[in-house]
Scaffold this active site. Structure first.
Site, PDB file in Angstrom:
ATOM      1  N   MET A 177       0.844  -1.204   0.000  1.00 30.53           N
ATOM      2  CA  MET A 177       0.000   0.000   0.000  1.00 30.53           C
ATOM      3  C   MET A 177       0.880   1.254   0.000  1.00 30.53           C
ATOM      4  O   MET A 177       0.396   2.352   0.278  1.00 30.53           O
ATOM      5  CB  MET A 177      -0.951  -0.011   1.192  1.00 30.53           C
ATOM      6  CG  MET A 177      -1.938  -1.188   1.128  1.00 30.53           C
ATOM      7  SD  MET A 177      -3.461  -0.920   2.025  1.00 30.53           S
ATOM      8  CE  MET A 177      -2.869  -0.710   3.693  1.00 30.53           C
ATOM      9  N   LEU A 228       6.599   3.237   1.723  1.00 29.58           N
ATOM     10  CA  LEU A 228       7.509   2.091   1.829  1.00 29.58           C
ATOM     11  C   LEU A 228       8.588   2.312   2.893  1.00 29.58           C
ATOM     12  O   LEU A 228       9.086   3.419   3.076  1.00 29.58           O
ATOM     13  CB  LEU A 228       8.154   1.825   0.473  1.00 29.58           C
ATOM     14  CG  LEU A 228       7.167   1.533  -0.660  1.00 29.58           C
ATOM     15  CD1 LEU A 228       7.913   1.291  -1.971  1.00 29.58           C
ATOM     16  CD2 LEU A 228       6.273   0.343  -0.332  1.00 29.58           C
ATOM     17  N   HIS A 266       9.168  -3.392   3.609  1.00 25.74           N
ATOM     18  CA  HIS A 266       8.842  -3.597   2.191  1.00 25.74           C
ATOM     19  C   HIS A 266      10.113  -3.886   1.389  1.00 25.74           C
ATOM     20  O   HIS A 266      10.140  -4.753   0.516  1.00 25.74           O
ATOM     21  CB  HIS A 266       8.174  -2.345   1.618  1.00 25.74           C
ATOM     22  CG  HIS A 266       6.887  -1.947   2.275  1.00 25.74           C
ATOM     23  ND1 HIS A 266       6.758  -0.816   3.042  1.00 25.74           N
ATOM     24  CD2 HIS A 266       5.660  -2.532   2.272  1.00 25.74           C
ATOM     25  CE1 HIS A 266       5.522  -0.706   3.471  1.00 25.74           C
ATOM     26  NE2 HIS A 266       4.828  -1.733   3.032  1.00 25.74           N
ATOM     27  N   GLN A 317     -10.459  -2.871   1.801  1.00 24.59           N
ATOM     28  CA  GLN A 317     -10.014  -3.562   3.022  1.00 24.59           C
ATOM     29  C   GLN A 317     -10.060  -2.672   4.253  1.00 24.59           C
ATOM     30  O   GLN A 317      -9.667  -3.094   5.336  1.00 24.59           O
ATOM     31  CB  GLN A 317      -8.621  -4.162   2.831  1.00 24.59           C
ATOM     32  CG  GLN A 317      -7.490  -3.152   2.791  1.00 24.59           C
ATOM     33  CD  GLN A 317      -6.183  -3.809   2.406  1.00 24.59           C
ATOM     34  OE1 GLN A 317      -5.999  -4.227   1.261  1.00 24.59           O
ATOM     35  NE2 GLN A 317      -5.252  -3.932   3.340  1.00 24.59           N
ATOM     36  N   LYS A 344       4.916 -10.216   9.187  1.00 22.35           N
ATOM     37  CA  LYS A 344       4.357  -9.182  10.067  1.00 22.35           C
ATOM     38  C   LYS A 344       2.825  -9.283  10.117  1.00 22.35           C
ATOM     39  O   LYS A 344       2.203  -9.099  11.157  1.00 22.35           O
ATOM     40  CB  LYS A 344       4.811  -7.822   9.538  1.00 22.35           C
ATOM     41  CG  LYS A 344       3.935  -6.648   9.810  1.00 22.35           C
ATOM     42  CD  LYS A 344       4.176  -6.101  11.182  1.00 22.35           C
ATOM     43  CE  LYS A 344       3.557  -4.758  11.435  1.00 22.35           C
ATOM     44  NZ  LYS A 344       2.188  -4.608  10.981  1.00 22.35           N
TER      45      LYS A 344
HETATM   46  P1  AMP Z   1       1.413  -2.941   3.479  1.00 17.34           P
HETATM   47  O1  AMP Z   1       1.981  -1.908   2.576  1.00 17.34           O
HETATM   48  O2  AMP Z   1       1.403  -2.551   4.917  1.00 17.34           O
HETATM   49  O3  AMP Z   1       0.101  -3.507   2.969  1.00 17.34           O
HETATM   50  O4  AMP Z   1       2.433  -4.156   3.426  1.00 17.34           O
HETATM   51  C1  AMP Z   1       2.837  -4.728   2.212  1.00 17.34           C
HETATM   52  C2  AMP Z   1       3.592  -5.992   2.502  1.00 17.34           C
HETATM   53  O5  AMP Z   1       4.741  -5.664   3.306  1.00 17.34           O
HETATM   54  C3  AMP Z   1       2.780  -6.999   3.303  1.00 17.34           C
HETATM   55  O6  AMP Z   1       3.034  -8.313   2.803  1.00 17.34           O
HETATM   56  C4  AMP Z   1       3.295  -6.814   4.700  1.00 17.34           C
HETATM   57  O7  AMP Z   1       3.158  -7.973   5.497  1.00 17.34           O
HETATM   58  C5  AMP Z   1       4.752  -6.506   4.439  1.00 17.34           C
HETATM   59  N1  AMP Z   1       5.341  -5.823   5.591  1.00 17.34           N
HETATM   60  C6  AMP Z   1       4.807  -4.778   6.286  1.00 17.34           C
HETATM   61  N2  AMP Z   1       5.591  -4.470   7.330  1.00 17.34           N
HETATM   62  C7  AMP Z   1       6.641  -5.328   7.297  1.00 17.34           C
HETATM   63  C8  AMP Z   1       7.794  -5.529   8.111  1.00 17.34           C
HETATM   64  N3  AMP Z   1       8.021  -4.768   9.185  1.00 17.34           N
HETATM   65  N4  AMP Z   1       8.668  -6.507   7.785  1.00 17.34           N
HETATM   66  C9  AMP Z   1       8.440  -7.299   6.691  1.00 17.34           C
HETATM   67  N5  AMP Z   1       7.365  -7.157   5.883  1.00 17.34           N
HETATM   68  C10 AMP Z   1       6.477  -6.193   6.175  1.00 17.34           C
END
Ligand code: AMP
Length: 292
Positions: free
Chosen positions: A38, A41, A45, A69, A157
């Site tokens: 989303m 970053l 990410h 969502q 996470k």
């Molecule tokens: P988001 O942008 O929050 O939807 O996250 C995108 C992807 O990054 C998802 O698969 C999350 O689980 C992963 N993600 C978010 N935070 C972390 C983190 N601290 N470490 C590893 N992956 C992450």
């Protein structure tokens, strides 16, 4: 595989163009990795991108704040959007494509279809955020049609989300490998999250309670403590730091059901609110000889 394109990533908003590019790369024998995000970053990410780059010839990252969502009253409107900074981070990592569709590019007007996953989507986040995982499953499915990669990378996470995505992929026979990558953390243990930007200094200090509760859970787990004693210990840590608790639980890692008596991998899950910021975290717990 150590892929990664030199030069500027190509920014695409059209699902059909995106699909054509990925299919052409795959037809040319290139393995394509996909990291759905989303945006806003951070190093979490980036770790998914690095893993995808290591495994694949070409990497695509989607940046899409998915309205379906978010529940009413959640942070869809204020969710951080920073495409320029995100692009710079991805340029440095050799990403080939950034897919940043608008809502109307991904969802046709009058869209009446949603993907519903039961099983692992029902408890915890599913109970507290009704419709959330249906929104996640719907957008991930939609993204997979626009971006038919060989493999997609998700962060541990969001543990429950990884179970929901894996179940959907299995149940619908979607032709993509799901790879789950470890959680990246701040030096004090706070899991990196785009939502950490909402925390003021006091709440940022308190936020370490989530990680501390998980470390306590791990210690007690290895010491052979009963699940309800572990959960009580976790709650005490969180409450002592002023976290408004949604849940603190130790459950079977794959089913999210009660930990059975035979040795089984478990997971400690925690979610709570600090002011208007909601945070979640988890820690995997290896099978132990005699779970209670
Ligand atoms: P988001 O942008 O929050 O939807 O996250 C995108 C992807 O990054 C998802 O698969 C999350 O689980 C992963 N993600 C978010 N935070 C972390 C983190 N601290 N470490 C590893 N992956 C992450």
């Amino acid at each position: 595989m150590g892929g990664g394109s030199a030069g500027q990533p190509r920014l695409l908003t059209s699902p059909t163009e995106m699909r054509d590019e990925v299919l052409a790369a795959r037809a040319a024998g290139r393995r394509v990795g996909f990291v759905p995000t989303m945006g806003a970053l951070h190093a979490g990410h980036a770790s998914l991108v690095d893993r995808a780059t290591a495994d694949c010839h070409e990497v695509a990252v989607s940046i899409f704040v998915n309205p379906t969502q978010f529940g009413p009253g959640e942070d869809y409107g204020r969710y951080p959007r920073m495409l320029e900074a995100d692009t710079r981070l991805l340029e440095r990592r050799g990403v080939r494509w950034i897919f940043a569709p608008r809502v109307e590019d991904l969802y046709p007007a009058g869209a009446a279809t949603r993907v519903v996953v039961e099983g692992p989507a029902l408890p915890f986040e599913g109970a507290i955020r009704p419709g959330h995982f249906s929104g996640v499953a719907t957008v991930v499915c939609r993204l997979f049609t626009a971006l038919p990669a060989d493999a997609a990378y998700f962060g541990a996470k969001d543990w429950q989300q990884t179970l929901v995505v894996k179940r959907m992929v299995r149940d619908l026979g979607l032709p993509v490998d799901i790879v789950v990558c470890p959680t990246m953390r701040e030096p004090d243990g706070l899991a990196l999250s785009s939502r950490n930007a909402y925390l003021d200094a006091a709440d940022r200090g308190r936020a370490v309670a989530l990680h501390e509760s998980l470390l306590l859970a791990e210690r007690l787990w290895h010491a052979g403590a009963a699940v309800d004693a572990i959960e009580r210990g976790m709650r005490d840590v969180l409450e002592a730091h002023g976290v408004a608790l949604d849940y603190a639980a130790v459950v079977a890692a794959e089913s999210l059901g009660p930990v059975p008596s035979q040795p089984t991998a478990a997971v400690a899950l925690v979610a709570g609110r600090l002011g208007s910021t909601r945070l979640i975290d988890n820690r995997e717990l290896p099978p132990r000889p005699s779970a209670d």
